[in-house]
Design a protein around this motif. Structure first.
Motif, mmCIF file in Angstrom:
data_model
loop_
_atom_site.group_PDB
_atom_site.id
_atom_site.type_symbol
_atom_site.label_atom_id
_atom_site.label_comp_id
_atom_site.label_asym_id
_atom_site.label_seq_id
_atom_site.Cartn_x
_atom_site.Cartn_y
_atom_site.Cartn_z
ATOM 1 N N VAL A 106 0.851 -1.185 0.000
ATOM 2 C CA VAL A 106 0.000 0.000 0.000
ATOM 3 C C VAL A 106 0.889 1.237 0.000
ATOM 4 C CG1 VAL A 106 -0.206 -0.042 2.515
ATOM 5 C CG2 VAL A 106 -1.923 1.157 1.166
ATOM 6 N N ALA A 107 0.448 2.261 -0.706
ATOM 7 C CA ALA A 107 1.163 3.534 -0.765
ATOM 8 C C ALA A 107 0.126 4.649 -0.691
ATOM 9 C CB ALA A 107 1.990 3.635 -2.041
ATOM 10 N N VAL A 108 0.606 5.885 -0.645
ATOM 11 C CA VAL A 108 -0.286 7.040 -0.528
ATOM 12 C C VAL A 108 0.037 8.041 -1.627
ATOM 13 C CG1 VAL A 108 -1.022 8.966 0.936
ATOM 14 C CG2 VAL A 108 -0.487 6.761 1.969
ATOM 15 N N LYS A 152 6.472 5.766 -1.290
ATOM 16 C CA LYS A 152 7.000 4.405 -1.414
ATOM 17 C C LYS A 152 5.963 3.421 -0.869
ATOM 18 C CE LYS A 152 11.934 5.447 -0.994
ATOM 19 N NZ LYS A 152 13.151 5.275 -0.150
ATOM 20 N N ALA A 153 5.886 2.245 -1.515
ATOM 21 C CA ALA A 153 4.946 1.217 -1.079
ATOM 22 C C ALA A 153 5.451 0.543 0.190
ATOM 23 C CB ALA A 153 4.753 0.188 -2.179
ATOM 24 N N VAL A 154 4.513 0.213 1.069
ATOM 25 C CA VAL A 154 4.810 -0.476 2.323
ATOM 26 C C VAL A 154 4.124 -1.836 2.282
ATOM 27 C CG1 VAL A 154 4.428 -0.416 4.818
ATOM 28 C CG2 VAL A 154 5.049 1.672 3.610
ATOM 29 N N ASN A 155 4.793 -2.874 2.755
ATOM 30 C CA ASN A 155 4.215 -4.215 2.762
ATOM 31 C C ASN A 155 3.049 -4.307 3.731
ATOM 32 O OD1 ASN A 155 6.010 -5.295 0.862
ATOM 33 N ND2 ASN A 155 7.534 -5.740 2.432
ATOM 34 N N VAL A 156 2.025 -5.023 3.324
ATOM 35 C CA VAL A 156 0.881 -5.288 4.192
ATOM 36 C C VAL A 156 1.198 -6.522 5.034
ATOM 37 C CG1 VAL A 156 -1.551 -5.985 4.224
ATOM 38 C CG2 VAL A 156 -0.770 -4.232 2.615
ATOM 39 N N VAL A 157 0.964 -6.422 6.325
ATOM 40 C CA VAL A 157 1.221 -7.533 7.250
ATOM 41 C C VAL A 157 -0.065 -8.328 7.408
ATOM 42 C CG1 VAL A 157 1.930 -8.163 9.579
ATOM 43 C CG2 VAL A 157 2.963 -6.177 8.464
ATOM 44 N N ALA A 158 -0.003 -9.630 7.099
ATOM 45 C CA ALA A 158 -1.194 -10.483 7.181
ATOM 46 C C ALA A 158 -1.616 -10.667 8.632
ATOM 47 C CB ALA A 158 -0.908 -11.839 6.548
ATOM 48 N N ALA A 165 -1.294 -2.180 7.682
ATOM 49 C CA ALA A 165 -0.027 -1.500 7.414
ATOM 50 C C ALA A 165 -0.060 -0.110 8.023
ATOM 51 C CB ALA A 165 0.233 -1.408 5.917
ATOM 52 N N ASP A 166 1.096 0.333 8.500
ATOM 53 C CA ASP A 166 1.274 1.699 8.996
ATOM 54 C C ASP A 166 2.249 2.407 8.056
ATOM 55 O OD1 ASP A 166 -0.382 1.383 11.239
ATOM 56 O OD2 ASP A 166 1.271 0.570 12.432
ATOM 57 N N LEU A 167 1.814 3.505 7.483
ATOM 58 C CA LEU A 167 2.670 4.291 6.594
ATOM 59 C C LEU A 167 3.091 5.542 7.357
ATOM 60 C CD1 LEU A 167 0.114 3.007 4.735
ATOM 61 C CD2 LEU A 167 1.688 3.796 2.983
ATOM 62 N N ASN A 168 4.374 5.632 7.647
ATOM 63 C CA ASN A 168 4.911 6.731 8.448
ATOM 64 C C ASN A 168 5.511 7.812 7.554
ATOM 65 O OD1 ASN A 168 4.371 5.451 11.032
ATOM 66 N ND2 ASN A 168 6.000 4.025 10.480
ATOM 67 N N MET A 193 -5.357 6.140 -1.229
ATOM 68 C CA MET A 193 -4.518 4.962 -1.029
ATOM 69 C C MET A 193 -4.294 4.270 -2.371
ATOM 70 S SD MET A 193 -4.337 5.585 2.124
ATOM 71 C CE MET A 193 -3.136 4.302 2.487
ATOM 72 N N VAL A 194 -3.094 3.747 -2.546
ATOM 73 C CA VAL A 194 -2.742 3.039 -3.783
ATOM 74 C C VAL A 194 -2.366 1.621 -3.397
ATOM 75 C CG1 VAL A 194 -1.215 2.976 -5.782
ATOM 76 C CG2 VAL A 194 -1.913 5.195 -4.805
ATOM 77 N N TYR A 195 -3.127 0.645 -3.901
ATOM 78 C CA TYR A 195 -2.945 -0.757 -3.523
ATOM 79 C C TYR A 195 -2.339 -1.571 -4.659
ATOM 80 C CZ TYR A 195 -6.261 0.683 0.087
ATOM 81 O OH TYR A 195 -6.884 1.352 1.115
ATOM 82 N N ASN A 196 -1.459 -2.510 -4.302
ATOM 83 C CA ASN A 196 -0.889 -3.443 -5.278
ATOM 84 C C ASN A 196 -0.763 -4.829 -4.636
ATOM 85 O OD1 ASN A 196 -0.225 -2.027 -7.840
ATOM 86 N ND2 ASN A 196 0.854 -0.686 -6.433
#
Length: 196
Positions: A106-108, A152-158, A165-168, A193-196
């Motif tokens: 996920v990114a912003v 930058k994209a951040v990994n989603v934690v299952a 996910a927390d985007l700082n 939010m931008v999801y991949n």
């Protein structure tokens, strides 16, 4: 016999007219209607724009605290900017939860009015201060995020109830090169939010 002589020329004339109507001209007037007229300016050859996309169900929930938050950048003396171009950075976080398994990162995308002196900055739109804009940074505090750009994209934690996910991020005031005047220096950035 007289009837045939009269009908045949009429039928042939009809075929000739209908054939000319059905023929596609190689050139002719523009299919764009209506003509805007000479007041619109000189018109010339252009091209086409194709729009493509897709509607999906790939989405996480943005946490309530992240949807509408206020980041206090503090009060700064005008004289501070005589020796430095930026203030110290203030952290903020955008959190998502309940992500489906199809979402890996996920990114912003931050959007808003761009500063006229430096279009990478968010323009001060609420207040009389001038000469500064708001600069955004990634979690590393050194990689800038220009307004209208994707972070930058951040990994989603299952998790058992879906991913999260927390985007700082960090933000500060930065001089845009114009004369700095005092006053409130507030602004708003909308984000998606931008999801991949």
């Amino acid at each position: 016999m007289n009837i045939r002589k009269r009908i045949l020329p009429v039928a042939l004339a009809g075929l000739m007219v209908s054939g000319s109507v059905l023929a596609t001209p190689a050139d002719g007037p523009s299919p764009i209607n209506p003509n805007p007229g000479t007041s619109a300016g000189t018109q010339g050859a252009g091209g086409e724009v194709k729009f493509t996309g897709e509607i999906t169900d790939v989405s996480c929930d943005v946490s309530t605290a992240s949807k509408s938050q206020t980041v206090d950048l503090g009060k700064w003396a005008k004289s501070y900017f005589e020796s430095r171009t930026e203030t110290t950075e203030t952290p903020f976080t955008i959190s998502v939860k309940d992500c489906p398994s199809s979402v890996n990162t996920v990114a912003v995308l931050f959007d808003g009015d761009k500063d006229t002196g430096d279009n990478t900055l968010l323009k001060v739109t609420d207040g009389s201060a001038t000469g500064v804009g708001i600069k955004l940074y990634e979690a590393d505090r050194t990689t800038a995020i220009a307004i209208g750009s994707i972070s930058k994209a951040v990994n989603v934690v299952a998790g058992t109830d879906g991913g999260s996910a927390d985007l700082n991020f960090f933000a500060d005031y930065k001089s845009d090169g114009n004369t700095i005047t005092v006053g409130k220096a507030n602004s708003v950035s909308n984000f998606v939010m931008v999801y991949n």
